[in-house]
Write an enzyme that holds these catalytic residues in place. Structure first.
Site, short mmCIF file in Angstrom:
data_model
loop_
_atom_site.label_atom_id
_atom_site.label_comp_id
_atom_site.label_asym_id
_atom_site.label_seq_id
_atom_site.Cartn_x
_atom_site.Cartn_y
_atom_site.Cartn_z
N ASN A 186 -21.32 -93.53 8.17
CA ASN A 186 -20.67 -92.52 7.34
C ASN A 186 -21.71 -91.91 6.41
OD1 ASN A 186 -17.91 -93.17 8.29
ND2 ASN A 186 -18.38 -95.14 7.33
N SER A 207 -17.22 -110.03 3.09
CA SER A 207 -18.40 -109.46 3.75
C SER A 207 -19.62 -109.62 2.85
CB SER A 207 -18.16 -107.98 4.05
OG SER A 207 -19.31 -107.39 4.61
N GLU A 261 -13.95 -98.79 -7.32
CA GLU A 261 -13.13 -98.18 -6.29
C GLU A 261 -12.57 -99.22 -5.33
OE1 GLU A 261 -14.89 -93.66 -6.07
OE2 GLU A 261 -15.62 -95.09 -4.57
N CYS A 307 -26.08 -97.21 1.98
CA CYS A 307 -24.84 -97.44 1.26
C CYS A 307 -24.87 -96.73 -0.09
CB CYS A 307 -24.61 -98.95 1.06
SG CYS A 307 -23.14 -99.36 0.10
N CYS A 345 -9.13 -102.87 0.79
CA CYS A 345 -10.57 -103.08 0.66
C CYS A 345 -10.88 -103.10 -0.83
CB CYS A 345 -11.34 -101.97 1.35
SG CYS A 345 -13.14 -102.06 1.13
N CYS A 364 -16.60 -96.87 5.05
CA CYS A 364 -17.59 -97.92 4.83
C CYS A 364 -18.92 -97.32 4.38
CB CYS A 364 -17.78 -98.70 6.13
SG CYS A 364 -19.00 -100.02 6.04
N GLY A 421 -20.23 -103.79 -4.46
CA GLY A 421 -20.81 -105.05 -4.88
C GLY A 421 -21.02 -106.05 -3.75
N GLU A 422 -21.79 -107.08 -4.03
CA GLU A 422 -22.07 -108.19 -3.12
C GLU A 422 -21.23 -109.39 -3.56
OE1 GLU A 422 -22.71 -111.02 -0.81
OE2 GLU A 422 -23.73 -109.16 -0.21
N CYS A 476 -29.14 -101.37 -0.51
CA CYS A 476 -29.14 -101.05 0.92
C CYS A 476 -29.25 -99.53 1.07
CB CYS A 476 -27.88 -101.57 1.59
SG CYS A 476 -27.73 -103.37 1.56
N CYS A 492 -23.89 -102.31 -7.67
CA CYS A 492 -24.49 -103.30 -6.77
C CYS A 492 -25.99 -103.35 -7.03
CB CYS A 492 -24.21 -102.94 -5.32
SG CYS A 492 -24.73 -104.20 -4.13
N SER A 539 -23.05 -108.28 7.20
CA SER A 539 -23.55 -106.93 7.44
C SER A 539 -24.96 -107.06 8.01
CB SER A 539 -23.57 -106.12 6.14
OG SER A 539 -22.25 -105.89 5.69
N LEU A 540 -25.08 -106.98 9.31
CA LEU A 540 -26.35 -107.27 9.98
C LEU A 540 -27.18 -106.00 10.17
CD1 LEU A 540 -27.95 -109.64 11.19
CD2 LEU A 540 -26.83 -109.15 13.38
N HIS A 541 -26.70 -105.09 11.01
CA HIS A 541 -27.24 -103.74 11.18
C HIS A 541 -28.61 -103.69 11.85
CE1 HIS A 541 -23.78 -102.93 8.81
NE2 HIS A 541 -24.33 -103.27 7.67
#
Length: 374
Positions: free
Chosen positions: A323, A224, A121, A148, A134, A366, A192-193, A145, A141, A247-249
């Site tokens: 989200n 990212s 996607e 996600c 994007c 996201c 994906g990373e 996480c 992935c 991506s810290l969070h």
């Protein structure tokens, strides 16, 4: 062109009899290679065997990366005989839009079908300031996480540079067709990373930014990562010109371990050291992405921990709305707590922005990208 495929690699042989003998002996069917995976040196070598001039390699690459050719027949300044030889020996594994969904906020989510029928996607995000693509870097992935949707999928494979490039081209065409505005920005924030597909991601960015590619500014591109310390250092060694987002969070190892298992091998201390090295090499500030989860990482104590982490290198913080996904039970932080969190960071001198979600109604926001079809 006189060559055979042995153990998956390209081998040359000038002796027709030996080639015929080999093929007849093992009854091998030569698999077509994706031509966009070849360098200009590879192409020159192949063309030399065929007796074609070296400049043909440059023409071929311009068709592939400047003009975004999807077939060899489009390469009109090549001799017909050469186009036929290329068509017989190579393929262009161009991706196609399988389905598009339009959000009420004008965001467009696309599912792309790959040559092997895998699906990924990518999203067109239009705003008053920019038109952003994007894009994805992997099918699925492997990082898991917890917040996600992609993290609940298996990683099937990495994307080739050409497959990443194609997403940009198709989304750019979509932007022009729907809004009469070309793409201005690219974010590697899809499935994906990116840093676990380092070589292909880097080559795709090279082709997007090169003069003999799409000639986009690297400052309009953001990669990212969930935080792979050794690969962040490699970005520094490669002195990249594009933007880096982490991506810290959570700025607390216990909390980050809970929502991002990758933190167990890439602790905040390790990430801080890698980011310092990256900044030393590139002089590029970093963006920290921080999703606020209700009653998990949205207190002023959490904000203080984040402000402390921000002191390592020049940076800014993007506070991101959560989200919801069906796999997890997290909820978005309340508006007053979000505003208080941002205000605290700003008082500490941290450049802070609150980002509102786009495309949430079509699961394009996201953290929501995931393939729902079989």
């Amino acid at each position: 062109m006189k060559f055979i495929s042995i153990a998956g690699s390209l081998q040359y042989d000038y002796n027709d009899a030996q080639i015929i003998k080999y093929i007849c002996t093992v009854n091998e069917i030569v698999e077509k290679k994706e031509i966009r995976n070849l360098s200009i040196e590879d192409l020159k070598g192949l063309l030399a065997v065929e007796g074609e001039p070296a400049f043909r390699a440059k023409q071929i690459l311009e068709w592939l990366w400047m003009k975004s050719a999807r077939t060899f027949d489009e390469m009109s300044n090549l001799p017909k005989a050469l186009r036929e030889k290329l068509n017989n020996r190579f393929t262009i594994n161009a991706i196609n839009i399988h389905q598009s969904q339009h959000s009420s906020d004008k965001t467009i989510k696309n599912t792309f079908r790959l040559f092997d029928n895998n699906i990924i996607e990518g999203v067109l995000i239009p705003t008053s300031e920019r038109m952003t693509a994007c894009v994805s870097s992997q099918v699925g992935c492997s990082l898991s996480c917890k917040f996600c949707a992609t993290g609940y999928m298996d990683r099937k494979r990495n994307l080739d540079a050409g497959e990443i490039y194609d997403q940009v081209v198709l989304i750019d065409q979509q932007a022009k067709a729907n809004y009469d505005i070309p793409l201005s920005n690219i974010v590697y924030m899809g499935m994906g990373e990116p840093l676990l597909n380092y070589a292909n991601v880097m080559r795709s960015i090279d082709r997007l930014t090169a003069e003999d590619g799409l000639n986009m500014s690297p400052k309009r591109i953001t990669v990212s990562t969930a935080g792979i310390a050794k690969m962040i250092k490699k970005l520094g060694d490669d002195q990249v010109k594009f933007n880096l987002a982490l991506s810290l969070h959570a700025a607390n190892d216990t909390k980050r371990n809970e929502i991002m298992p990758i933190n167990e091998q890439n602790t905040l201390k390790a990430l801080a050291e890698a980011l310092k090295y990256y900044f030393l090499k590139t002089k590029n500030p970093v963006t920290y992405e921080y999703i606020l989860f209700d009653n998990f990482n949205d207190s002023l104590e959490d904000a203080a921990e984040l402000a402390k982490f921000c002191r390592h290198i020049p940076c800014k913080v993007n506070i991101i709305e959560y989200n919801p996904i069906s796999f997890a039970s997290y909820t978005n932080s309340e508006e007053d707590k979000t505003e208080a969190f941002a205000a605290f960071l700003k008082k500490q001198g941290v450049i802070t922005n609150i980002r509102r979600s786009r495309g949430k109604d079509i699961d394009a926001a996201c953290g929501q990208l995931a393939i729902k079809e079989s």
